[in-house]
Write an enzyme that holds these catalytic residues in place. Sequence first.
Site, PDB file in Angstrom:
ATOM      1  N   ASP A   1     -13.405  14.993  -4.505  1.00  0.00           N
ATOM      2  CA  ASP A   1     -13.493  16.275  -5.216  1.00  0.00           C
ATOM      3  C   ASP A   1     -14.730  16.222  -6.104  1.00  0.00           C
ATOM      4  O   ASP A   1     -15.511  15.265  -6.029  1.00  0.00           O
ATOM      5  CB  ASP A   1     -12.201  16.497  -6.032  1.00  0.00           C
ATOM      6  CG  ASP A   1     -11.867  17.978  -6.194  1.00  0.00           C
ATOM      7  OD1 ASP A   1     -12.793  18.762  -6.486  1.00  0.00           O
ATOM      8  OD2 ASP A   1     -10.691  18.350  -6.042  1.00  0.00           O
TER       9      ASP A   1
ATOM     10  N   ARG B   1       3.042  -1.190  10.693  1.00  0.00           N
ATOM     11  CA  ARG B   1       4.112  -1.297  11.686  1.00  0.00           C
ATOM     12  C   ARG B   1       4.412  -2.702  12.218  1.00  0.00           C
ATOM     13  O   ARG B   1       5.588  -3.011  12.448  1.00  0.00           O
ATOM     14  CB  ARG B   1       3.833  -0.317  12.832  1.00  0.00           C
ATOM     15  CG  ARG B   1       4.012   1.125  12.386  1.00  0.00           C
ATOM     16  CD  ARG B   1       3.292   2.094  13.264  1.00  0.00           C
ATOM     17  NE  ARG B   1       1.839   1.967  13.137  1.00  0.00           N
ATOM     18  CZ  ARG B   1       0.966   2.707  13.814  1.00  0.00           C
ATOM     19  NH1 ARG B   1       1.392   3.612  14.664  1.00  0.00           N
ATOM     20  NH2 ARG B   1      -0.331   2.537  13.619  1.00  0.00           N
TER      21      ARG B   1
ATOM     22  N   LYS C   1       0.860  -1.194   0.000  1.00  0.00           N
ATOM     23  CA  LYS C   1       0.000   0.000   0.000  1.00  0.00           C
ATOM     24  C   LYS C   1       0.888   1.233   0.000  1.00  0.00           C
ATOM     25  O   LYS C   1       1.735   1.393   0.881  1.00  0.00           O
ATOM     26  CB  LYS C   1      -0.898   0.026   1.239  1.00  0.00           C
ATOM     27  CG  LYS C   1      -1.801   1.243   1.283  1.00  0.00           C
ATOM     28  CD  LYS C   1      -2.812   1.146   2.401  1.00  0.00           C
ATOM     29  CE  LYS C   1      -2.343   1.726   3.719  1.00  0.00           C
ATOM     30  NZ  LYS C   1      -2.202   3.187   3.738  1.00  0.00           N
TER      31      LYS C   1
ATOM     32  N   LYS D   1      -7.150   8.319  -1.401  1.00  0.00           N
ATOM     33  CA  LYS D   1      -8.439   8.781  -0.845  1.00  0.00           C
ATOM     34  C   LYS D   1      -8.961  10.045  -1.535  1.00  0.00           C
ATOM     35  O   LYS D   1      -9.126  11.094  -0.901  1.00  0.00           O
ATOM     36  CB  LYS D   1      -8.317   9.047   0.662  1.00  0.00           C
ATOM     37  CG  LYS D   1      -7.906   7.830   1.482  1.00  0.00           C
ATOM     38  CD  LYS D   1      -7.961   8.142   2.979  1.00  0.00           C
ATOM     39  CE  LYS D   1      -7.570   6.970   3.847  1.00  0.00           C
ATOM     40  NZ  LYS D   1      -6.148   6.646   3.838  1.00  0.00           N
TER      41      LYS D   1
ATOM     42  N   THR E   1     -11.426   5.799  10.624  1.00  0.00           N
ATOM     43  CA  THR E   1     -11.479   5.234  11.975  1.00  0.00           C
ATOM     44  C   THR E   1     -11.075   6.257  13.031  1.00  0.00           C
ATOM     45  O   THR E   1     -11.257   6.040  14.217  1.00  0.00           O
ATOM     46  CB  THR E   1     -10.580   3.974  12.085  1.00  0.00           C
ATOM     47  OG1 THR E   1      -9.348   4.232  11.418  1.00  0.00           O
ATOM     48  CG2 THR E   1     -11.236   2.773  11.463  1.00  0.00           C
TER      49      THR E   1
ATOM     50  N   ASP F   1      -3.320   4.362  -2.034  1.00  0.00           N
ATOM     51  CA  ASP F   1      -4.276   4.827  -1.017  1.00  0.00           C
ATOM     52  C   ASP F   1      -4.240   6.355  -0.951  1.00  0.00           C
ATOM     53  O   ASP F   1      -3.679   6.931  -0.017  1.00  0.00           O
ATOM     54  CB  ASP F   1      -3.864   4.188   0.327  1.00  0.00           C
ATOM     55  CG  ASP F   1      -4.724   4.622   1.486  1.00  0.00           C
ATOM     56  OD1 ASP F   1      -5.851   5.089   1.274  1.00  0.00           O
ATOM     57  OD2 ASP F   1      -4.254   4.490   2.641  1.00  0.00           O
TER      58      ASP F   1
HETATM   59  O1  C5P Z   1       0.915   0.525  11.058  1.00  0.00           O
HETATM   60  P1  C5P Z   1      -0.515   0.111  10.908  1.00  0.00           P
HETATM   61  O2  C5P Z   1      -0.701  -1.397  10.784  1.00  0.00           O
HETATM   62  O3  C5P Z   1      -1.409   0.715  11.959  1.00  0.00           O
HETATM   63  O4  C5P Z   1      -0.945   0.717   9.479  1.00  0.00           O
HETATM   64  C1  C5P Z   1      -2.270   0.693   9.027  1.00  0.00           C
HETATM   65  C2  C5P Z   1      -2.357   1.425   7.721  1.00  0.00           C
HETATM   66  O5  C5P Z   1      -3.722   1.481   7.313  1.00  0.00           O
HETATM   67  C3  C5P Z   1      -1.862   2.855   7.749  1.00  0.00           C
HETATM   68  O6  C5P Z   1      -1.287   3.158   6.483  1.00  0.00           O
HETATM   69  C4  C5P Z   1      -3.132   3.653   7.966  1.00  0.00           C
HETATM   70  O7  C5P Z   1      -3.039   4.963   7.430  1.00  0.00           O
HETATM   71  C5  C5P Z   1      -4.136   2.835   7.182  1.00  0.00           C
HETATM   72  N1  C5P Z   1      -5.542   3.017   7.576  1.00  0.00           N
HETATM   73  C6  C5P Z   1      -5.988   2.763   8.859  1.00  0.00           C
HETATM   74  N2  C5P Z   1      -7.326   2.948   9.163  1.00  0.00           N
HETATM   75  C7  C5P Z   1      -8.184   3.367   8.225  1.00  0.00           C
HETATM   76  C8  C5P Z   1      -7.736   3.617   6.934  1.00  0.00           C
HETATM   77  C9  C5P Z   1      -6.393   3.429   6.635  1.00  0.00           C
HETATM   78  O8  C5P Z   1      -5.220   2.369   9.723  1.00  0.00           O
HETATM   79  N3  C5P Z   1      -9.461   3.498   8.525  1.00  0.00           N
END
Ligand code: C5P
Length: 236
Positions: A64, A211, A32, A61, A119, A59
């Site tokens: 517009d 992460r 992603k 998003k 979220t 990603d």
């Molecule tokens: O590091 P982590 O596992 O928390 O990364 C989750 C990824 O998913 C990040 O790139 C975050 O921006 C993305 N994301 C999220 N919740 C959402 C939409 C996207 O955590 N509702």
Amino acid sequence: MSKDVIIAADFAGREQTLRFLDKFQDEKPFLKIGMELYYAAGPQIVREIKSRGHKIFLDLKLHDIPNTVKKTMAVLSALDADIVNLHASGGCAMMKAALEGLLRPDGTRPLLIAVTQLTSTGDQMLRDELWIGHPMDETVLHYAKNARDSGLDGVVCSPLEAGKVHTVCGRDFLTVTPGVRFAGGAVGDQVRVTTPYGARQLGSDYIVMGRPITAAEDPVEAYRRAYAQFVKGECE
Ligand code: C5P
């Protein structure tokens, strides 16, 4: 429906990203690319990672007016991304225009999924700032239905919402779910989390993990662990 693990390549630039990818010698994980990396490294980073054999969820998003989103989606489609996204709150006309823009001359297009509510948006913010008078779960499902009725392929949602989304929008409507952590691992800023195996049980089609893989001591081992649980269904 083929399940897959998508690694969130939340890196500040090209060098760091390629250094991370170089660790993977035997597999080509789905990646992603979010706003941080895209704006830092430019569209070329998408082409470069594609040419190394990875699938890409871009990603960005979009949100517009329909004409602008349509033209921008045409640009992203030409980059050969596999999944792209937009905010369902842009409305049905915008989502339909996006689909038109994505269509390539050969009749193919990337999958298009919608963000329902971020979220980071809570019930109080939904009511007091956005002035949406319906509860969060109803709002999420309503936006998911709008996305499905506009012809989109799925939504980004919590694994905990995946089952409801499938019930309302159909089994083939994709659920792409962040908020996934290994049992006993650091949760960080994610609030409602499940394990890769739990996400599988809840019906997610793709999990997005950042992460827990990118910051792991051995990212390849962490990726394989997530893949074994989510794709192969191996319970630890
Ligand atoms: O590091 P982590 O596992 O928390 O990364 C989750 C990824 O998913 C990040 O790139 C975050 O921006 C993305 N994301 C999220 N919740 C959402 C939409 C996207 O955590 N509702």
